[in-house]
Scaffold this motif. Structure first.
Motif, PDB file in Angstrom:
ATOM      1  N   ASN A 491       1.368  -1.164   0.109  1.00  0.00           N
ATOM      2  CA  ASN A 491      -0.286  -0.001   0.029  1.00  0.00           C
ATOM      3  C   ASN A 491       1.119   1.221   0.289  1.00  0.00           C
ATOM      4  O   ASN A 491       1.565   1.251   1.231  1.00  0.00           O
ATOM      5  CB  ASN A 491      -0.849  -0.359   1.359  1.00  0.00           C
ATOM      6  CG  ASN A 491      -1.845   1.069   1.607  1.00  0.00           C
ATOM      7  OD1 ASN A 491      -1.707   2.400   1.505  1.00  0.00           O
ATOM      8  ND2 ASN A 491      -2.825   1.048   1.311  1.00  0.00           N
ATOM      9  N   LEU A 492       0.733   1.795  -0.597  1.00  0.00           N
ATOM     10  CA  LEU A 492       1.534   3.209  -0.674  1.00  0.00           C
ATOM     11  C   LEU A 492       0.831   4.822  -0.554  1.00  0.00           C
ATOM     12  O   LEU A 492      -0.275   5.449  -1.306  1.00  0.00           O
ATOM     13  CB  LEU A 492       1.585   3.237  -2.133  1.00  0.00           C
ATOM     14  CG  LEU A 492       2.622   2.388  -2.906  1.00  0.00           C
ATOM     15  CD1 LEU A 492       2.641   2.561  -4.021  1.00  0.00           C
ATOM     16  CD2 LEU A 492       4.387   2.237  -2.231  1.00  0.00           C
ATOM     17  N   PRO A 493       0.226   5.044   0.516  1.00  0.00           N
ATOM     18  CA  PRO A 493      -0.172   6.182   1.299  1.00  0.00           C
ATOM     19  C   PRO A 493      -0.108   7.173   0.545  1.00  0.00           C
ATOM     20  O   PRO A 493      -1.317   7.978  -0.087  1.00  0.00           O
ATOM     21  CB  PRO A 493       0.294   6.096   2.892  1.00  0.00           C
ATOM     22  CG  PRO A 493       0.718   5.085   3.066  1.00  0.00           C
ATOM     23  CD  PRO A 493       1.360   4.620   1.498  1.00  0.00           C
ATOM     24  N   LEU A 494       0.912   7.741   0.116  1.00  0.00           N
ATOM     25  CA  LEU A 494       1.077   8.965  -0.565  1.00  0.00           C
ATOM     26  C   LEU A 494       0.340   9.108  -1.827  1.00  0.00           C
ATOM     27  O   LEU A 494      -0.327   9.899  -2.646  1.00  0.00           O
ATOM     28  CB  LEU A 494       3.106   9.184  -0.663  1.00  0.00           C
ATOM     29  CG  LEU A 494       2.776   9.538   1.001  1.00  0.00           C
ATOM     30  CD1 LEU A 494       4.551  10.139   0.281  1.00  0.00           C
ATOM     31  CD2 LEU A 494       2.609  10.985   0.556  1.00  0.00           C
ATOM     32  N   GLN A 495       0.008   8.070  -2.953  1.00  0.00           N
ATOM     33  CA  GLN A 495      -0.025   7.687  -3.902  1.00  0.00           C
ATOM     34  C   GLN A 495      -1.411   7.356  -4.023  1.00  0.00           C
ATOM     35  O   GLN A 495      -2.473   7.039  -4.924  1.00  0.00           O
ATOM     36  CB  GLN A 495       0.819   6.460  -4.387  1.00  0.00           C
ATOM     37  CG  GLN A 495       2.272   7.106  -5.283  1.00  0.00           C
ATOM     38  CD  GLN A 495       2.966   6.193  -6.196  1.00  0.00           C
ATOM     39  OE1 GLN A 495       3.988   5.831  -5.670  1.00  0.00           O
ATOM     40  NE2 GLN A 495       2.310   4.965  -6.613  1.00  0.00           N
ATOM     41  N   HIS A 533      -4.455  -0.783   4.746  1.00  0.00           N
ATOM     42  CA  HIS A 533      -3.829   0.092   5.259  1.00  0.00           C
ATOM     43  C   HIS A 533      -4.087   1.988   4.677  1.00  0.00           C
ATOM     44  O   HIS A 533      -3.317   2.509   5.642  1.00  0.00           O
ATOM     45  CB  HIS A 533      -2.180  -0.256   4.471  1.00  0.00           C
ATOM     46  CG  HIS A 533      -1.391  -0.985   5.219  1.00  0.00           C
ATOM     47  ND1 HIS A 533      -1.345  -0.854   6.658  1.00  0.00           N
ATOM     48  CD2 HIS A 533      -0.715  -2.465   4.715  1.00  0.00           C
ATOM     49  CE1 HIS A 533      -0.387  -1.919   6.835  1.00  0.00           C
ATOM     50  NE2 HIS A 533      -0.026  -2.562   6.379  1.00  0.00           N
ATOM     51  N   SER A 534      -4.878   2.050   4.012  1.00  0.00           N
ATOM     52  CA  SER A 534      -5.537   3.218   3.624  1.00  0.00           C
ATOM     53  C   SER A 534      -6.205   3.814   4.650  1.00  0.00           C
ATOM     54  O   SER A 534      -5.709   5.053   5.061  1.00  0.00           O
ATOM     55  CB  SER A 534      -5.998   3.576   2.562  1.00  0.00           C
ATOM     56  OG  SER A 534      -5.648   2.914   1.469  1.00  0.00           O
ATOM     57  N   PHE A 535      -5.555   2.961   5.925  1.00  0.00           N
ATOM     58  CA  PHE A 535      -6.956   3.575   7.193  1.00  0.00           C
ATOM     59  C   PHE A 535      -6.383   2.481   8.360  1.00  0.00           C
ATOM     60  O   PHE A 535      -7.181   3.034   9.032  1.00  0.00           O
ATOM     61  CB  PHE A 535      -8.753   3.186   6.559  1.00  0.00           C
ATOM     62  CG  PHE A 535      -9.070   3.536   5.588  1.00  0.00           C
ATOM     63  CD1 PHE A 535      -9.576   4.857   5.647  1.00  0.00           C
ATOM     64  CD2 PHE A 535      -9.240   2.476   4.333  1.00  0.00           C
ATOM     65  CE1 PHE A 535      -9.720   5.308   4.317  1.00  0.00           C
ATOM     66  CE2 PHE A 535      -9.694   3.015   3.465  1.00  0.00           C
ATOM     67  CZ  PHE A 535     -10.216   4.357   3.167  1.00  0.00           C
ATOM     68  N   ASP A 536      -5.047   2.614   8.323  1.00  0.00           N
ATOM     69  CA  ASP A 536      -4.457   1.915   9.654  1.00  0.00           C
ATOM     70  C   ASP A 536      -3.917   3.117  10.031  1.00  0.00           C
ATOM     71  O   ASP A 536      -4.472   4.797   9.818  1.00  0.00           O
ATOM     72  CB  ASP A 536      -3.633   1.062   9.044  1.00  0.00           C
ATOM     73  CG  ASP A 536      -2.400   1.488   8.699  1.00  0.00           C
ATOM     74  OD1 ASP A 536      -2.495   3.042   8.281  1.00  0.00           O
ATOM     75  OD2 ASP A 536      -1.601   0.744   8.093  1.00  0.00           O
TER      76      ASP A 536
END
Length: 691
Positions: A491-495, A533-536
């Motif tokens: 998962n790539l949070p910035l992207q 992971h976008s919401f961890d």
């Protein structure tokens, strides 16, 4: 993963923008009818409610033996071996081809041949070290030292997916990605580094095991200087270890380093001289290929200040010895066997308890993939990842995204504004399946069949130049950070994006002949994990554009953090070795993703049944197959030393503990008749749902 509160449709896309999900109705992935559960692994004498891993994998655990050249064994290794064999076929095929010089096939072949030609490596001896060590010995001033430190800087992985710190062989590392606060530009992130062992605690911990490893590392340092023919190796080793201990004392700890808010420190070029005196920063940045870059993000500001201070205060001889060691250590595998063996003796045998080194030809395959990964990956994707598998995974992604969105929509504790942003974030998530639609183009570098050390150094420099080249470009949300032949996902949070490489989309994680229960339990849980992971605890700090932004109400955030605290407490109670416990705080993000992801995948599986009952296969209900497939996908056995290293440095829970995620899902209790009094039983109010 997607869902906008303003629209009645999800817009999950692949990296190329192809819509995966355009209407609320769920599509059916094309799957088979096999159980997907290996009943021979199950220990019928174990009680599911006491230890689900021991039940699902117990028979295997009793007999499995870890290969001498591995620190662990399990499903991950099984799938890796398939990918490894395919990579070997590609690379050896290139080596046997008549490809023209300079072509990708010829470069693959030459890299492999150079790395694998041990007779030639022995014949060269330490000659490849002379051009590397001579400039270090010639250093006279701290300005020259600053320039060399800058010239040595290389690209580091995404800090949001890095298990601890950045660079080890260099004092700092650089990550280039979307600016935390300005989604339309790329920024250079300066990351801490400088130590040869994996984490600062290896230098600072008072545990007996760490003290033993420190002694082993000192021996390795001395051995390297001896093999390199350098004078007074014991004194040099002592200076390096003393310097690295000071570097470790200056570093930020692993838990703090995961906090994006603490990493959000914009510095201008002029700030470095003011805030971190001791390094000639003009010389540093010019040598690093960034003579005109004005804006940076310093992930570890206090550490940066302290490390710069050490450059000023520590003797030049200490820095020269430190540089010499790390340059030799960097290319040890391309040097005579004595160097290669010495490095493995410490980092393999002592650090992870692995008795034997992998065969050279297998390590050659890994070396080529590390240097020319996308060149190999293009062939891998075309040869081994059919369109049917890509379509099936895309359908699963769509369904799991929909399940996650449905859960968010139904939350009774979340304020409408918070919920709207969460669903918006889901609605614009980019999902890459199998391979990138636009292949990264690293700057060309020459590969020589007679220069393995030079090949390695040129490959790393090429990757660094590719990364800093992005500073002049708009962020690409479709950029991949893994090659297709990688057995992993990210998962790539910035992207606000996900990558699912082709190699992990293989049996038993995913098999088109398996019944949906098994595929949703195995690869579906991986997909759900990465979506989650976008919401961890880290991903939830970023909004739908990838900007570091608090989109929570105070009450919602408190409720979310309370759930996280409950999960921390749950994992802190797991004793992995006598007296050694899991670190719930360090692993929090991964454990949130495991819990939320498994839940979303379970609900997506049931939704995919279209209201029909799941069939009973091999005497197992759909729910039983789902949970057993999940547990068996984490089937792992690991050496004690490797366990200790993982607890010290990894943000993931150990595989057996990831199996126990099932404790937080109500359906697991019903599927296996888990009752109060069972060791893994949690009262309904103690089950952590987070999302």
């Amino acid at each position: 993963m997607k869902r906008s509160i303003l629209a009645a449709m999800l817009l999950a896309t692949t990296a190329s923008g192809v819509a995966l999900w355009q209407a609320p109705a769920l599509a059916q992935a094309v799957m088979g009818t096999k159980s997907g559960v290996d009943k021979s692994l199950i220990d019928q004498n174990a009680k599911p409610g006491d230890d689900f891993n021991a039940y699902a994998n117990g028979t295997w655990l009793k007999t499995a033996e870890i290969p001498a050249d591995r620190s662990s064994i399990g499903v991950g290794l099984d799938v890796f071996k398939v990918a490894e064999a395919r990579n070997a076929d590609i690379i050896k095929g290139a080596a046997e081809s008549k490809a023209k010089p300079g072509t990708d096939l010829r470069r693959i072949a030459d890299y492999y041949d150079a790395y694998n030609d041990t007779a030639a490596i022995e014949a060269r001896g330490i000659a490849p070290l002379k051009p590397i060590l001579a400039p270090i010995a010639a250093l006279k001033t701290k300005a020259q030292l600053s320039a060399m430190l800058g010239a040595n800087m290389r690209a580091d992985t995404d800090p949001f997916n890095n298990n601890n710190y950045a660079s080890t062989d260099n004092l700092f590392g650089l990550f280039v990605g979307q600016d935390l606060n300005k989604p339309t530009i790329n920024a250079p992130y300066l990351m801490q580094g400088g130590v040869g062992m994996p984490d600062r605690d290896y230098y600072l911990s008072d545990k007996k095991e760490m003290a033993e490893l420190r002694d082993g590392y000192k021996d390795y340092l001395e051995k390297v200087f001896t093999l390199a023919g350098m004078s007074d190796p014991k004194a040099r080793a002592s200076r390096v270890f003393a310097l690295e201990t000071k570097i470790a004392q200056a570093q930020t700890d692993i838990v703090t380093a995961q906090d994006a808010h603490k990493g959000d420190n914009p510095w201008t070029r002029a700030d470095f001289a003011k805030k971190a005196p001791g390094i000639d920063w003009n010389a540093y940045w010019s040598a690093a290929g960034l003579p005109k870059q004005q804006n940076f993000i310093v992930w570890n500001p206090e550490t940066t200040t302290k490390l710069a201070g050490l450059v000023a205060s520590e003797p030049m001889q200490s820095w020269q010895d430190w540089l010499a060691f790390h340059r030799v250590n960097e290319v040890a595998a391309a040097l005579p066997k004595a160097f290669d063996d010495a490095k493995f003796d410490f980092f393999g045998k002592q650090m992870t308890g692995t008795p034997a080194q992998q065969p050279r030809d297998k390590r050659s395959i890994g070396a080529v993939n590390g240097a020319l990964g996308y060149e190999v990956g293009k062939i891998y994707a075309a040869k081994y990842f059919p369109a049917s598998s890509k379509a099936a995974i895309q359908t699963m992604v769509k369904n799991i995204v929909a399940a996650f969105d449905k859960r968010i929509a139904a939350l009774d504790w979340m304020a409408p504004a918070t919920k709207a942003e969460a669903r918006k974030k889901l609605s614009v998530l980019k999902v890459g399946v199998g391979y990138p639609d636009t292949w990264p183009m690293r700057p060309y570098y020459a590969v020589s069949a007679t220069d393995p050390a030079g090949n390695l150094l040129r490959a790393r420099l090429s990757n660094y130049r590719y990364q800093i080249g992005k500073l002049a470009k708009t962020p690409d949300r479709g950029e991949w950070w893994m090659t297709p032949q990688t057995v992993n996902a990210v998962n790539l949070p910035l992207q606000n994006a996900l990558n699912f490489p082709a190699a992990i989309l293989n049996t038993p994680y995913f098999d088109p002949t398996f019944d949906p229960a098994a595929n949703y339990g195995a690869i579906g849980a991986v997909i759900g994990h990465e979506i989650s992971h976008s919401f961890d605890n880290l991903g939830s700090d970023f909004d739908s554009t990838g900007r570091l932004h608090n989109w929570w109400t105070k009450t919602d955030l408190a409720r979310f953090e309370a759930s996280g605290k409950a999960l921390i407490d749950q994992y802190n109670k797991y004793e992995v070795l006598p007296g050694l416990y899991a670190n719930g705080q360090q692993e929090l993000g991964e454990n949130i993703a495991d819990t939320a992801g498994l839940t979303a995948s379970y609900e997506a599986y049931h939704a995919s049944l279209g209201g029909k009952p799941a069939p009973v296969i091999d005497g197992l209900t759909g729910d039983q197959r789902f949970f057993l497939a999940f547990a068996q996908s984490w089937r792992t056995k690991m050496r004690d030393r490797a366990i200790r290293a993982r607890i010290a440095t990894d943000v993931h829970a150990l595989a057996p503990l990831r199996v126990e995620t099932v404790r937080n899902l109500d359906a697991w209790y019903d599927a296996f008749g888990v009752k109060p009094g069972d060791k893994r039983y949690l009262a309904p109010g103690d089950r952590v749902h987070v999302w």
